[in-house]
Design a protein around this motif. Structure first.
Motif, mmCIF file in Angstrom:
data_model
loop_
_atom_site.group_PDB
_atom_site.id
_atom_site.type_symbol
_atom_site.label_atom_id
_atom_site.label_comp_id
_atom_site.label_asym_id
_atom_site.label_seq_id
_atom_site.Cartn_x
_atom_site.Cartn_y
_atom_site.Cartn_z
ATOM 1 N N THR A 29 0.854 -1.205 0.000
ATOM 2 C CA THR A 29 0.000 0.000 0.000
ATOM 3 C C THR A 29 0.884 1.247 0.000
ATOM 4 O OG1 THR A 29 -1.586 -1.272 1.310
ATOM 5 C CG2 THR A 29 -1.938 1.121 1.190
ATOM 6 N N PRO A 30 0.842 2.060 -1.056
ATOM 7 C CA PRO A 30 1.796 3.156 -1.223
ATOM 8 C C PRO A 30 1.973 4.083 -0.025
ATOM 9 C CG PRO A 30 0.526 2.859 -3.233
ATOM 10 C CD PRO A 30 -0.074 1.936 -2.204
ATOM 11 N N TRP A 31 0.872 4.565 0.563
ATOM 12 C CA TRP A 31 1.024 5.553 1.647
ATOM 13 C C TRP A 31 1.658 4.903 2.880
ATOM 14 C CZ3 TRP A 31 -1.427 5.521 6.492
ATOM 15 C CH2 TRP A 31 -2.445 4.564 6.641
ATOM 16 N N VAL A 32 1.381 3.598 3.048
ATOM 17 C CA VAL A 32 1.957 2.869 4.187
ATOM 18 C C VAL A 32 3.447 2.672 3.950
ATOM 19 C CG1 VAL A 32 1.880 0.702 5.479
ATOM 20 C CG2 VAL A 32 -0.247 1.744 4.650
ATOM 21 N N GLN A 33 3.764 2.324 2.704
ATOM 22 C CA GLN A 33 5.175 2.125 2.331
ATOM 23 C C GLN A 33 5.938 3.443 2.507
ATOM 24 O OE1 GLN A 33 7.374 1.022 -1.743
ATOM 25 N NE2 GLN A 33 5.841 -0.488 -1.130
ATOM 26 N N ASP A 34 5.326 4.555 2.094
ATOM 27 C CA ASP A 34 5.990 5.862 2.226
ATOM 28 C C ASP A 34 6.292 6.179 3.691
ATOM 29 O OD1 ASP A 34 4.126 7.569 -0.450
ATOM 30 O OD2 ASP A 34 5.787 6.104 -0.470
#
Ligand SMILES: C[C@H](OP(=O)(O)OC[C@@H](O)[C@@H](O)[C@@H](O)Cn1c2nc(=O)[nH]c(=O)c-2cc2ccc(O)cc21)C(=O)N[C@@H](CCC(=O)N[C@@H](CCC(=O)O)C(=O)O)C(=O)O
Length: 143
Positions: free
Chosen positions: A11-16
Protein backbone atom coordinates in the motif's frame (compact mmCIF):
# COMPACT_ATOMS: atom_id res chain seq x y z
CA UNK A 1 19.68 -17.00 6.91
CA UNK A 2 20.86 -13.44 7.44
CA UNK A 3 18.11 -10.93 6.75
CA UNK A 4 19.19 -7.34 6.36
CA UNK A 5 15.77 -5.89 5.74
CA UNK A 6 12.09 -6.57 5.90
CA UNK A 7 9.46 -6.21 3.18
CA UNK A 8 7.30 -3.13 2.72
CA UNK A 9 3.53 -2.98 2.54
CA UNK A 10 2.16 -2.99 -1.02
CA UNK A 11 0.00 0.00 0.00
CA UNK A 12 1.80 3.16 -1.22
CA UNK A 13 1.02 5.55 1.65
CA UNK A 14 1.96 2.87 4.19
CA UNK A 15 5.18 2.13 2.33
CA UNK A 16 5.99 5.86 2.23
CA UNK A 17 5.55 6.26 5.99
CA UNK A 18 7.66 3.16 6.63
CA UNK A 19 10.47 4.41 4.39
CA UNK A 20 10.37 7.79 6.14
CA UNK A 21 10.85 6.05 9.51
CA UNK A 22 13.80 4.06 8.17
CA UNK A 23 15.39 7.13 6.54
CA UNK A 24 15.04 9.38 9.58
CA UNK A 25 15.58 6.68 12.21
CA UNK A 26 12.50 7.72 14.14
CA UNK A 27 8.71 7.46 14.13
CA UNK A 28 8.64 10.96 15.65
CA UNK A 29 6.52 13.42 13.68
CA UNK A 30 4.74 10.76 11.63
CA UNK A 31 0.98 10.77 12.15
CA UNK A 32 -2.31 9.49 10.83
CA UNK A 33 -5.14 12.04 11.33
CA UNK A 34 -3.00 13.83 13.89
CA UNK A 35 -2.13 10.76 16.01
CA UNK A 36 1.36 9.23 16.34
CA UNK A 37 2.36 5.87 14.91
CA UNK A 38 4.85 3.11 15.78
CA UNK A 39 6.55 0.54 13.54
CA UNK A 40 6.25 -3.23 14.02
CA UNK A 41 8.50 -5.69 12.25
CA UNK A 42 6.46 -8.90 11.98
CA UNK A 43 7.28 -12.32 10.59
CA UNK A 44 4.92 -13.64 7.88
CA UNK A 45 2.73 -16.53 9.01
CA UNK A 46 3.32 -18.47 5.79
CA UNK A 47 6.37 -16.92 4.11
CA UNK A 48 8.42 -16.49 7.29
CA UNK A 49 9.61 -13.18 5.75
CA UNK A 50 9.99 -10.06 7.90
CA UNK A 51 7.40 -7.39 7.14
CA UNK A 52 7.28 -3.75 8.25
CA UNK A 53 3.82 -2.99 9.67
CA UNK A 54 3.13 0.52 10.99
CA UNK A 55 0.23 0.89 13.44
CA UNK A 56 -1.15 3.65 15.68
CA UNK A 57 0.74 4.31 18.93
CA UNK A 58 -1.29 3.09 21.92
CA UNK A 59 0.97 2.99 24.99
CA UNK A 60 0.40 2.73 28.73
CA UNK A 61 3.15 2.37 31.33
CA UNK A 62 5.62 0.75 28.96
CA UNK A 63 3.15 -1.64 27.34
CA UNK A 64 1.50 -1.15 23.96
CA UNK A 65 -1.74 -2.21 22.31
CA UNK A 66 -1.96 -3.04 18.60
CA UNK A 67 -5.41 -2.78 17.02
CA UNK A 68 -6.16 -4.90 13.93
CA UNK A 69 -8.74 -2.43 12.63
CA UNK A 70 -7.94 -2.20 8.90
CA UNK A 71 -10.24 0.82 8.72
CA UNK A 72 -13.27 -1.20 9.80
CA UNK A 73 -13.03 -3.68 6.92
CA UNK A 74 -15.05 -6.90 7.11
CA UNK A 75 -11.92 -9.02 7.45
CA UNK A 76 -8.87 -8.78 9.73
CA UNK A 77 -5.72 -7.29 8.22
CA UNK A 78 -3.46 -10.05 6.96
CA UNK A 79 -0.85 -9.09 9.55
CA UNK A 80 -3.30 -10.27 12.27
CA UNK A 81 -2.35 -13.80 11.21
CA UNK A 82 1.33 -12.90 11.30
CA UNK A 83 1.08 -11.88 14.97
CA UNK A 84 -0.95 -14.99 15.81
CA UNK A 85 1.74 -17.17 14.21
CA UNK A 86 4.75 -15.20 15.51
CA UNK A 87 3.72 -13.23 18.63
CA UNK A 88 7.26 -12.08 19.48
CA UNK A 89 8.50 -9.14 17.45
CA UNK A 90 9.99 -5.65 17.66
CA UNK A 91 8.17 -2.34 18.02
CA UNK A 92 9.91 0.97 17.26
CA UNK A 93 8.59 4.03 19.13
CA UNK A 94 10.55 7.18 18.36
CA UNK A 95 14.17 6.06 18.00
CA UNK A 96 13.77 3.14 20.44
CA UNK A 97 13.21 -0.42 19.14
CA UNK A 98 12.45 -3.18 21.66
CA UNK A 99 11.24 -6.80 21.67
CA UNK A 100 7.68 -7.53 22.82
CA UNK A 101 5.47 -10.58 23.26
CA UNK A 102 1.92 -10.02 21.98
CA UNK A 103 -1.25 -11.64 23.25
CA UNK A 104 -4.78 -11.13 21.98
CA UNK A 105 -6.99 -9.84 24.80
CA UNK A 106 -10.71 -10.03 25.51
CA UNK A 107 -13.21 -9.18 28.27
CA UNK A 108 -12.32 -6.54 30.84
CA UNK A 109 -8.69 -6.30 29.76
CA UNK A 110 -9.72 -5.71 26.14
CA UNK A 111 -12.28 -3.08 27.24
CA UNK A 112 -9.60 -1.21 29.18
CA UNK A 113 -7.16 -1.21 26.26
CA UNK A 114 -9.92 -0.40 23.74
CA UNK A 115 -10.62 2.75 25.76
CA UNK A 116 -6.92 3.66 25.64
CA UNK A 117 -6.81 2.93 21.90
CA UNK A 118 -9.82 5.15 21.14
CA UNK A 119 -8.30 7.90 23.31
CA UNK A 120 -5.11 7.65 21.24
CA UNK A 121 -6.90 7.38 17.87
CA UNK A 122 -10.63 8.27 17.97
CA UNK A 123 -11.24 6.80 14.49
CA UNK A 124 -11.06 3.30 16.00
CA UNK A 125 -14.54 3.88 17.49
CA UNK A 126 -15.90 4.78 14.06
CA UNK A 127 -14.18 1.75 12.44
CA UNK A 128 -15.89 -0.57 14.93
CA UNK A 129 -19.33 0.79 13.90
CA UNK A 130 -18.54 -0.15 10.28
CA UNK A 131 -18.21 -3.90 10.83
CA UNK A 132 -19.78 -6.79 12.76
CA UNK A 133 -16.24 -8.17 13.18
CA UNK A 134 -14.97 -7.48 16.70
CA UNK A 135 -11.74 -5.58 15.99
CA UNK A 136 -8.92 -7.59 17.62
CA UNK A 137 -6.72 -5.97 20.26
CA UNK A 138 -3.27 -7.33 21.12
CA UNK A 139 -1.40 -6.26 24.25
CA UNK A 140 2.39 -6.20 23.92
CA UNK A 141 4.38 -6.99 27.03
CA UNK A 142 8.07 -6.08 27.04
CA UNK A 143 10.23 -9.21 26.78
C1 LIG B 1 -2.31 -5.54 1.91
C2 LIG B 1 -1.89 -6.36 3.09
O1 LIG B 1 -2.03 -5.53 4.25
P1 LIG B 1 -2.60 -6.12 5.62
O2 LIG B 1 -1.57 -7.03 6.24
O3 LIG B 1 -3.97 -6.66 5.40
O4 LIG B 1 -2.66 -4.80 6.53
C3 LIG B 1 -3.43 -3.71 6.09
C4 LIG B 1 -3.13 -2.54 7.02
O5 LIG B 1 -3.64 -2.87 8.31
C5 LIG B 1 -1.64 -2.25 7.12
O6 LIG B 1 -1.20 -1.71 5.91
C6 LIG B 1 -1.35 -1.28 8.27
O7 LIG B 1 0.03 -0.99 8.33
C7 LIG B 1 -2.15 0.02 8.07
N1 LIG B 1 -2.16 0.81 9.33
C8 LIG B 1 -2.94 0.35 10.37
N2 LIG B 1 -3.70 -0.77 10.20
C9 LIG B 1 -4.45 -1.25 11.24
O8 LIG B 1 -5.13 -2.27 11.09
N3 LIG B 1 -4.44 -0.63 12.47
C10 LIG B 1 -3.72 0.49 12.70
O9 LIG B 1 -3.70 1.00 13.83
C11 LIG B 1 -2.94 1.04 11.61
C12 LIG B 1 -2.17 2.21 11.74
C13 LIG B 1 -1.34 2.65 10.68
C14 LIG B 1 -0.49 3.78 10.83
C15 LIG B 1 0.34 4.16 9.78
C16 LIG B 1 0.35 3.44 8.57
O10 LIG B 1 1.16 3.82 7.57
C17 LIG B 1 -0.48 2.33 8.41
C18 LIG B 1 -1.34 1.92 9.46
C19 LIG B 1 -0.42 -6.72 2.96
O11 LIG B 1 0.44 -6.01 3.46
N4 LIG B 1 -0.14 -7.80 2.26
C20 LIG B 1 1.24 -8.15 1.99
C21 LIG B 1 1.80 -9.05 3.07
C22 LIG B 1 0.93 -10.29 3.25
C23 LIG B 1 1.42 -11.13 4.42
O12 LIG B 1 1.70 -10.65 5.50
N5 LIG B 1 1.52 -12.47 4.14
C24 LIG B 1 1.85 -13.41 5.19
C25 LIG B 1 0.79 -14.52 5.20
C26 LIG B 1 -0.35 -14.06 6.02
C27 LIG B 1 -1.44 -15.18 6.07
O13 LIG B 1 -1.29 -16.10 6.90
O14 LIG B 1 -2.37 -15.12 5.25
C28 LIG B 1 3.24 -14.01 4.97
O15 LIG B 1 4.14 -13.29 4.53
O16 LIG B 1 3.44 -15.18 5.29
C29 LIG B 1 1.32 -8.75 0.61
O17 LIG B 1 0.22 -9.07 0.07
O18 LIG B 1 2.43 -8.86 0.12
Amino acid sequence: MVENTAEFSPTPWVQDQTKQILETGTTEGLQVLGSPIVLLTLRGAKSGRLRYTPVMRVEHEGRYAVVASKGGAEEHPVWYHNIKAHPEFTLQDGTVTKEYAAREVDGEERAQWWERAVAAFPSYAEYQTKTDRQIPVFVLDPK
